[in-house]
Write a protein that holds these residues in place. Structure first.
Motif, PDB file in Angstrom:
ATOM      1  N   LYS A 105       0.831  -1.207   0.000  1.00 28.70           N
ATOM      2  CA  LYS A 105       0.000   0.000   0.000  1.00 28.70           C
ATOM      3  C   LYS A 105       0.864   1.255   0.000  1.00 28.70           C
ATOM      4  O   LYS A 105       0.572   2.218  -0.722  1.00 28.70           O
ATOM      5  CB  LYS A 105      -0.902  -0.039   1.232  1.00 28.70           C
ATOM      6  N   TRP A 106       1.951   1.243   0.800  1.00 29.24           N
ATOM      7  CA  TRP A 106       2.837   2.408   0.847  1.00 29.24           C
ATOM      8  C   TRP A 106       3.740   2.484  -0.378  1.00 29.24           C
ATOM      9  O   TRP A 106       3.997   3.580  -0.902  1.00 29.24           O
ATOM     10  CB  TRP A 106       3.697   2.347   2.115  1.00 29.24           C
ATOM     11  N   ASN A 108       3.140   1.588  -3.374  1.00 29.50           N
ATOM     12  CA  ASN A 108       2.393   2.052  -4.554  1.00 29.50           C
ATOM     13  C   ASN A 108       2.253   3.561  -4.595  1.00 29.50           C
ATOM     14  O   ASN A 108       2.036   4.142  -5.660  1.00 29.50           O
ATOM     15  CB  ASN A 108       1.001   1.404  -4.583  1.00 29.50           C
ATOM     16  N   THR A 109       2.383   4.213  -3.430  1.00 25.88           N
ATOM     17  CA  THR A 109       2.286   5.677  -3.378  1.00 25.88           C
ATOM     18  C   THR A 109       3.652   6.344  -3.187  1.00 25.88           C
ATOM     19  O   THR A 109       3.723   7.550  -2.942  1.00 25.88           O
ATOM     20  CB  THR A 109       1.343   6.099  -2.232  1.00 25.88           C
TER      21      THR A 109
END
Length: 288
Positions: A105-106, A108-109
């Motif tokens: 999740k992190w 990907n950003t």
């Protein structure tokens, strides 16, 4: 076809492994009570201080501590608690799988991840994850962890947070539910977000700080973080002993199943060999 000697050797080898597994099961069973007791003794303190901090977060503070402030996330940090030894079934694997989903999740950003690792299994696994950086590593804390063993890792991550090199801190460990169940858990430690807003939204109250809200909050919040990390470590230890006991029991039971299958196969091979010898004897008499 395997010879009877080879099959007997395999049966003896599995029996030896079975004895080791049974011994390890008994050792873990003897340690479970102590680890669970240690977890239960520290649990009321950890829950009470968490409740107090959640209430303070809802109050009108004269001094706004940085631990209550949300930031734009550029980097996140994790305390990752694992076991130092193996033979715990899927305990560590389930935790790492949960962590990797959170990491993706992190990643990907474009947000960087810093880790404080407690336990050699996490150290060896996370060392291979390129998107993360290990800034602290503690191994070999044993079955009786002390706060002095953990304080270095806690200070490293808090310094990063205070210097705004990390904008959010999490704790990842195996939560002890019961002897048969241990659940991977990821808790947000900082910034502090109160979970009691629904219950307390209609109440109008605040704390009186004596002697000074700044001094009191600095000390209280430090103890809050320390208590949560320590509680995660002792719960993970209780989970470790339970998981190892069940894994060794399963291994011992499976060993018995394999031995029974090998005994059946041994009897078939032996019967086949006896039949072949009888055929050779009968054939010899017929030639004569």
């Amino acid at each position: 076809m395997s010879s009877t000697k080879e099959i007997r050797g395999k049966i003896d080898s599995i029996r030896n492994i079975q004895k080791i597994a049974k011994a390890m099961e008994m050792i873990s069973a003897s340690k479970i009570y102590k680890t669970q007791k240690r977890m239960l003794v520290s649990q009321p303190y950890a829950e009470t201080i968490r409740k107090v901090i959640n209430h303070i977060a809802l109050g009108t503070l004269e001094y706004k501590h940085s631990y209550f402030e949300e930031r734009n996330i550029q980097s996140v940090g994790y305390w990752v608690v694992s076991t130092d030894r193996g033979l715990t079934g899927g305990l560590n694997i389930n935790l790492f799988r949960t962590l990797l989903r959170d990491f993706s999740k992190w990643n990907n950003t474009g947000i960087s991840i810093k880790l404080a690792v407690i336990g050699s299994k996490a150290a060896s696994f996370l060392h291979c994850i390129k998107q993360t950086k290990i800034v602290s590593c503690i191994c070999g804390i044993g079955d009786i962890p002390k706060m002095s063993d953990l304080i270095g890792s806690i200070r490293v991550m808090l310094q990063l947070y205070n210097k705004k090199k990390v904008d959010r801190l999490y704790l990842s460990y195996n939560k002890f539910v019961n002897t048969l169940s241990q659940v991977p858990q990821i808790l947000q430690i900082l910034p502090i977000v109160s979970n009691d807003k629904v219950v307390l939204k209609n109440q109008h109250w605040d704390y009186l700080y004596e002697p000074d809200s700044k001094i009191l909050l600095n000390n209280l919040l430090q103890r809050y973080v320390e208590s949560q990390i320590y509680q995660g470590v002792v719960e993970n230890l209780a989970s470790e002993q339970s998981a190892r006991m069940m894994a060794m029991k399963t291994a011992s039971d499976n060993g018995e199943v394999i031995i029974n299958d090998l005994k059946l196969f041994y009897n078939k091979v032996r019967q086949t060999k006896i039949t072949e010898e009888l055929i050779e004897v009968v054939s010899g008499f017929s030639v004569m």
